[in-house]
Design a protein around this motif. Structure first.
Motif, PDB file in Angstrom:
ATOM      1  N   MET A  71       0.845  -1.182   0.000  1.00  0.00           N
ATOM      2  CA  MET A  71       0.000   0.000   0.000  1.00  0.00           C
ATOM      3  C   MET A  71       0.881   1.233   0.000  1.00  0.00           C
ATOM      4  O   MET A  71       1.869   1.324   0.733  1.00  0.00           O
ATOM      5  N   ALA A  72       0.551   2.241  -0.831  1.00  0.00           N
ATOM      6  CA  ALA A  72       1.335   3.461  -0.950  1.00  0.00           C
ATOM      7  C   ALA A  72       0.746   4.569  -0.092  1.00  0.00           C
ATOM      8  O   ALA A  72      -0.461   4.793  -0.076  1.00  0.00           O
ATOM      9  N   CYS A  73       1.632   5.275   0.623  1.00  0.00           N
ATOM     10  CA  CYS A  73       1.225   6.419   1.442  1.00  0.00           C
ATOM     11  C   CYS A  73       1.978   7.653   0.947  1.00  0.00           C
ATOM     12  O   CYS A  73       3.210   7.627   0.806  1.00  0.00           O
ATOM     13  N   ILE A  74       1.271   8.744   0.644  1.00  0.00           N
ATOM     14  CA  ILE A  74       1.883   9.971   0.114  1.00  0.00           C
ATOM     15  C   ILE A  74       1.791  11.061   1.176  1.00  0.00           C
ATOM     16  O   ILE A  74       0.711  11.348   1.699  1.00  0.00           O
ATOM     17  N   ARG A  75       2.950  11.670   1.483  1.00  0.00           N
ATOM     18  CA  ARG A  75       3.006  12.756   2.455  1.00  0.00           C
ATOM     19  C   ARG A  75       3.457  14.053   1.761  1.00  0.00           C
ATOM     20  O   ARG A  75       4.501  14.074   1.099  1.00  0.00           O
ATOM     21  N   ALA A  76       2.672  15.090   1.933  1.00  0.00           N
ATOM     22  CA  ALA A  76       3.022  16.397   1.364  1.00  0.00           C
ATOM     23  C   ALA A  76       3.889  17.169   2.353  1.00  0.00           C
ATOM     24  O   ALA A  76       3.544  17.261   3.544  1.00  0.00           O
ATOM     25  N   ARG A  77       5.020  17.740   1.887  1.00  0.00           N
ATOM     26  CA  ARG A  77       5.928  18.471   2.757  1.00  0.00           C
ATOM     27  C   ARG A  77       6.239  19.854   2.151  1.00  0.00           C
ATOM     28  O   ARG A  77       6.571  19.963   0.968  1.00  0.00           O
TER      29      ARG A  77
END
Length: 359
Positions: A1-7
């Protein structure tokens, strides 16, 4: 499963870190300036990771399966030991509709209490040994279904270590000469008296198990070499075994063969199609019917606390005591024991027998 974090970046703008986790593999990380590229990379890596894994645990599917279905699947698979098949109907009747995901130590204790307060088909309380076998059926079914769905179950809930009861009671009962005479005196009053007498003799002569004798077929016996080849389908251990037949045992199986042939010839003369029955002890429908029938016979003979399986103890003990030309390993091979501990369990000497050996 892919998790995307915006920084947020110090100089302005936004970066997107993608973390991909697949069971059985290390996590993958990558940073992108474009969210769409991050999502595309995450989806691609997730698919590639899953493709390299042989199979993920199907935990949700496993937890929803009922224990009744698990038992049915296990018994139908052919991997359930034959010794458990006799008790599975009772287990299915008593276990209820609980699902595998809800099985706990509390459920097991409750099941044991329920069985203790229920009588068997013979209108007697279930013995501790039978209850233990019930738990073995539950454990085996859970293990079988869990393996199919790649789940690691907690089998410790089926432990009997802290449960009251004589779980490991070892039978040491052997038939004395007086008791044998009492049983033989009652046999003429039974239906199929000749077959009962021969079954008793063959059990003592060979040390064979009850099911092995009841299921014995003509094709298993070589009347020239006097060897009975028991197929693995009829043995408790699942291994083929050859049994050397004594002169007395050979006479018994020969008489049984002749009785079967005479029966078939009579049916032919009467214009009936001969029954394709090949079992030498065909008058006994199942091994279970022999157990219940012998229990009634022993009770009528006033021989207390004696089971049909105790004849196997009797036979092995007498072989060791009387057949001095046979060594221990030969007897073990004949009766199907693979360990010395098991053989010792069945060699139940009485002090008075040992006194006779000293004289």
């Amino acid at each position: 499963m892919a998790c995307i974090r915006a920084r947020k970046k110090k100089g302005g703008g936004t970066s997107y870190q993608v973390i991909v986790r697949v069971a059985g593999q290390p996590a993958l990380r990558q940073t992108f300036h474009d969210r769409n590229k991050a999502r595309a990379w995450g989806d691609a890596m997730s698919a590639a990771g899953r493709a390299t894994v042989s199979g993920l645990p199907e935990v949700k599917v496993y937890r929803k399966i009922s224990i009744q279905k698990a038992i049915a699947d296990w018994t139908e698979s052919g991997k359930c030991p034959r010794s458990f098949l006799r008790v599975t109907p009772s287990v299915l009747k008593l276990v209820g509709e609980i699902r595998l995901g809800n099985i706990s130590a509390e459920f097991v204790y409750g099941y044991i209490s329920k069985v203790r307060n229920t009588n068997s088909q013979f209108n007697r309380p279930f013995t501790d040994a039978t209850i233990r076998k019930h738990l073995s059926v539950l454990r085996g079914a859970v293990r079988y279904v869990a393996k199919k769905h790649r789940v690691v179950p907690d089998l410790s809930v089926f432990s009997t270590d802290e449960i009251e009861g004589e779980w490991n009671v070892e039978r040491k009962r052997v038939l004395s000469t007086d008791e044998e005479e009492k049983i033989r005196a009652i046999i003429p009053t039974r239906t199929y008296k000749r077959q009962w007498a021969m079954l008793l003799d063959l059990a003592i002569e060979t040390g064979a198990r009850q099911a092995e004798m009841v299921l014995m077929e003509i094709s298993e016996v070589n009347f020239q070499t006097r060897v009975w080849d028991i197929p693995k389908e009829h043995t408790k251990s699942g291994y083929e075994r050859g049994v050397a037949l004594s002169e007395k045992a050979t006479k018994i199986v020969t008489e049984l063969r002749d009785m079967l042939v005479i029966r078939q010839n009579k049916e032919s003369k009467r214009g009936l199609a001969p029954q394709p029955e090949q079992r030498l002890f065909h008058v006994f429908s199942t091994p279970g019917s022999v157990s219940s029938g012998f229990a009634k016979l022993a009770k009528a003979a006033c021989v207390h606390d004696f089971h049909f399986h105790d004849l196997r103890h009797t036979a092995i003990t007498r072989m060791v005591m009387n057949k001095r030309d046979m060594n221990v390993h030969e007897i073990m091979r004949m009766v199907g024991h693979k360990s010395m501990n098991m053989f010792i369990r069945y060699s139940n000497y009485r002090p008075e027998d040992l006194v006779k050996r000293l004289m």
